[in-house]
Motif scaffolding. Structure first.
Motif, mmCIF file in Angstrom:
data_model
loop_
_atom_site.group_PDB
_atom_site.id
_atom_site.type_symbol
_atom_site.label_atom_id
_atom_site.label_comp_id
_atom_site.label_asym_id
_atom_site.label_seq_id
_atom_site.Cartn_x
_atom_site.Cartn_y
_atom_site.Cartn_z
ATOM 1 N N GLN A 1 31.682 48.645 60.571
ATOM 2 C CA GLN A 1 30.831 48.575 61.753
ATOM 3 C C GLN A 1 31.519 49.206 62.965
ATOM 4 O OE1 GLN A 1 28.043 44.819 60.419
ATOM 5 N NE2 GLN A 1 29.612 44.394 61.893
ATOM 6 N N SER B 1 20.782 38.695 51.330
ATOM 7 C CA SER B 1 20.472 39.658 52.381
ATOM 8 C C SER B 1 21.706 40.460 52.778
ATOM 9 C CB SER B 1 19.892 38.940 53.604
ATOM 10 O OG SER B 1 20.822 37.994 54.120
ATOM 11 N N TRP B 2 22.888 39.828 52.701
ATOM 12 C CA TRP B 2 24.126 40.555 53.000
ATOM 13 C C TRP B 2 24.357 41.655 51.964
ATOM 14 C CZ3 TRP B 2 29.163 39.115 55.594
ATOM 15 C CH2 TRP B 2 28.918 38.461 56.807
ATOM 16 N N HIS C 1 21.860 44.420 52.553
ATOM 17 C CA HIS C 1 22.187 45.124 53.802
ATOM 18 C C HIS C 1 23.321 46.118 53.577
ATOM 19 C CE1 HIS C 1 22.832 45.443 58.238
ATOM 20 N NE2 HIS C 1 24.076 45.671 57.855
ATOM 21 N N LEU D 1 25.905 43.262 60.847
ATOM 22 C CA LEU D 1 26.033 41.882 60.361
ATOM 23 C C LEU D 1 26.914 41.048 61.283
ATOM 24 C CD1 LEU D 1 26.426 42.399 56.510
ATOM 25 C CD2 LEU D 1 24.423 41.520 57.735
#
Length: 492
Positions: free
Chosen positions: A191, A240-241, A244, A6
Motif C-alpha cells: 500500500q 474479503s481480504w 481484495h 485495507l
C-alpha cells in the motif's frame, strides 16, 4: 479513495488490574517503602492500560475521524510499550499477571498467558494497526496527504517487522504469529508502494517508470496473496481480504501492462503494444470472475482501467490494420515486464520504542544498579582479594553480609525519598563513592597481578629444571625427611 486499501483492526484486551500485582512485586523485590514511593508510577502504568482497553474504532466517540485522536492513540501505545519494555528488562513480572487478548481477525478467539511478552506483542500489533489507520485517513488527493500516508504505511511495516523478530508467544492467536507479521508487513509495503504509484502517475512521469512502479506494487500483493493461501493464515482471515488482495495483484499487473503499452506506442512498436493491452484485459477479466465482497472503490478502479485498456487496444489494432500491417507475436515470445526496485521499506521503530529514555520507575532502576555496583565492588575489594592471596573468605564475607543487611533498608529509604523530592546531590555523592571504590579495586588488582606474575615466574623456574634433576631433588628431600624421623625416634 481510502476504501481501496485495507485497514488492520486493533486487538481487544480483557480488562485487568495492574496496580495491585505490580505493587506487590515491587514490595517483595525491594521493600514496602519503595513500593509506596513508586505508587504514582504504578498508577500511571495502570491508567495507560485502562486507556488502551478501549480500541479506537469508527463507532467510538473518541474517534470522530480526527488525526489528533489517532496521534493520541499512537502516543499512548508507544508510551505503554516503552514502560512494558522497561519492566521486562529490569524487574520482570511475567508470572504474576494473566494477560488476555482477542484475535484481531477472529474476535471470538483469544489467548491468555501470564507473560508480559504477550502484552508487548499485542501492543505492537495495535501500534501497527493505528499506523495503518493514520495512513488510510490521510487525504491522498493532496501531495502532503499522499506523503503522510506513504510514511505511515512504512512505519506500520516497521512495527510488524519488529513483531516478527520478537518471536511468537506460547499459545498466541494467529494474528501474533511470525507468518502473520510478515504478511501484514508486506501488505503495508504494497500500500505504501501504491502511494508512490499514485504520485508518479499524478506527476506525469514517463510511462516506462509508471509501468515499473506498478509492477512492484503487484509483486507485493502477490506475496500477500500467497501468504494468505498457506498455513497458518489460510482460512483465518476474512474472505474479503483474500479477494481484495487477489484483485489488487491483478489490477497492478494490468496497470503495468497499460503503461508498458503506452511506452511501446511512443516507440511505434505496435504489435507488442497490442499483446500487452490484450494481456491486461484478460488478467482483469479472470480476476473479476473470482472476486467476492470487494469494495466499490476497487471495482470502480478496475472498470476505469479496463476501459482505458480497451480504448487503446481498439486504436492500436486499427493503426496496425491500416498502417503497419505487422504480425502480432505471442506473449511467450516477449520479455516479461520489469519491476522497479522497491521504493519503500519498513521504517525502523527502534528509536521511538527505546525504553532507555522512559522516566517511569527511575527510582527502582537506580536502586537496582546502585545495589549491584556496591555488591560487585565490595566482593572485589574483600572476597576476591583474600581468596587470591590464599586466605579464607568465609569469615570476612559473613561480616560483610551482616553490615550490608543492617545498612540496606536505611539506604533504600534515603534514596527513594531523595529521588521523589527531585534531589540529585545524593546521587552525585553516591557516584563519587563508587568511583573511589573502583579506583581502590584497580590498585588492588594491579598488586594481585604482580603476585600472579611472581607465582608464574616461580613455576617457570621449576619447569625449566630437567626431569632428572627434579627427581634427584625430590629423592634428597625424601631421604632428609626419613633421617629426621629416625633421629626423632632414636632419641625418644
Amino acid at each position: 479513495m481510502a476504501e481501496s486499501m485495507l485497514l488492520i483492526p486493533e486487538k481487544e484486551p480483557i480488562p485487568i488490574d495492574l496496580y495491585s500485582p505490580l505493587r506487590y512485586h515491587i514490595a517483595v523485590t525491594f521493600s514496602d517503602r519503595v513500593a509506596d514511593s513508586s505508587s504514582d508510577d504504578i498508577a500511571a502504568l495502570d491508567d495507560m492500560r485502562a486507556a488502551l482497553e478501549n480500541p479506537l474504532t469508527p463507532s467510538s466517540s473518541a474517534y470522530a475521524s480526527s488525526s489528533s485522536s489517532l496521534e493520541s492513540r499512537r502516543g499512548l501505545l508507544l508510551a505503554y510499550y516503552r514502560a512494558l519494555a522497561l519492566i521486562d528488562l529490569h524487574f520482570p513480572i511475567s508470572t504474576s499477571i494473566p494477560f488476555t487478548w482477542h484475535d484481531a481477525f477472529k474476535p471470538h478467539r483469544k489467548c491468555s498467558h501470564p507473560s508480559i511478552r504477550l502484552e508487548m506483542a499485542a501492543v505492537l500489533f495495535n501500534l501497527g494497526a493505528v499506523h495503518s489507520r493514520i495512513a488510510i485517513e490521510a487525504d491522498r488527493a493532496e501531495e502532503a496527504g499522499l506523503k503522510a500516508a506513504c510514511n505511515a504505511f512504512q512505519c506500520a511495516a516497521g512495527v510488524f517487522e519488529l513483531l516478527k523478530e520478537t518471536g511468537s508467544v506460547e499459545g498466541a492467536t494467529v494474528d501474533l504469529t511470525a507468518e502473520c507479521a510478515v504478511m501484514l508487513g508486506k501488505l503495508m509495503l504494497a500500500q505504501a508502494q501504491e502511494c508512490y504509484f499514485e504520485k508518479v502517475v499524478g506527476d506525469g512521469k514517463p510511462p516506462g517508470l509508471c509501468s515499473k512502479v506498478a509492477r512492484q506494487v503487484g509483486l507485493y500483493y502477490e506475496e500477500v496473496s500467497a501468504a494468505l493461501s498457506t498455513e497458518p493464515l489460510k482460512g483465518n482471515l476474512k474472505k474479503s481480504w483474500v479477494s481484495h488482495v487477489q484483485l489488487k495483484a491483478a489490477q497492478f499487473y494490468a496497470e503495468a501492462c497499460y503503461y508498458h503499452a503506452l511506452e511501446l506506442h511512443i516507440k511505434e512498436i505496435i504489435p507488442e503494444e497490442i499483446v500487452w493491452l490484450r494481456t491486461g484485459i484478460d488478467v482483469l477479466a479472470n480476476a473479476k470472475m473470482t472476486a467476492k465482497s470487494v469494495t466499490a472503490a476497487v471495482l470502480d478502479a478496475i472498470s476505469i482501467l479496463e476501459s482505458k485498456l480497451r480504448r487503446n487496444l481498439e486504436r492500436a489494432e486499427m493503426e496496425n490494420d491500416r498502417v503497419y500491417l505487422m504480425r502480432i507475436p505471442p506473449l511467450s515470445s516477449l520479455a516479461p515486464l520489469s519491476a522497479a526496485a522497491s521504493l519503500v521499506k519498513p521504517t525502523s521503530m527502534a528509536e521511538v520504542l527505546d525504553p532507555s529514555n522512559e522516566r517511569l520507575f527511575a527510582n527502582l532502576i537506580l536502586l537496582k544498579y546502585t545495589k549491584m555496583d556496591k555488591v560487585k565492588a565490595k566482593e572485589m575489594d574483600v572476597s576476591d582479594s583474600v581468596q587470591e592471596l590464599g586466605g579464607e573468605t568465609g569469615t570476612t564475607w559473613d561480616v560483610y553480609k551482616e553490615e550490608e543487611e543492617e545498612q540496606e533498608e536505611e539506604e533504600e529509604k534515603k534514596m527513594a525519598l531523595q529521588l521523589r523530592r527531585g534531589s540529585s546531590s545524593s546521587m552525585v555523592d553516591e557516584l563519587r563513592q563508587l568511583r573511589a571504590v573502583k579506583r581502590k579495586n584497580e590498585m588492588l588488582l594491579a598488586k594481585l597481578e604482580e603476585l600472579r606474575w611472581v607465582r608464574r615466574q616461580s613455576l617457570a623456574t621449576w619447569t625449566i629444571i630437567s626431569p632428572n634433576v627434579r627427581l634427584m631433588i625430590l629423592l634428597g628431600l625424601l631421604v632428609l625427611l626419613i633421617a629426621i624421623i629416625l633421629w626423632y625416634v632414636w632419641h625418644r
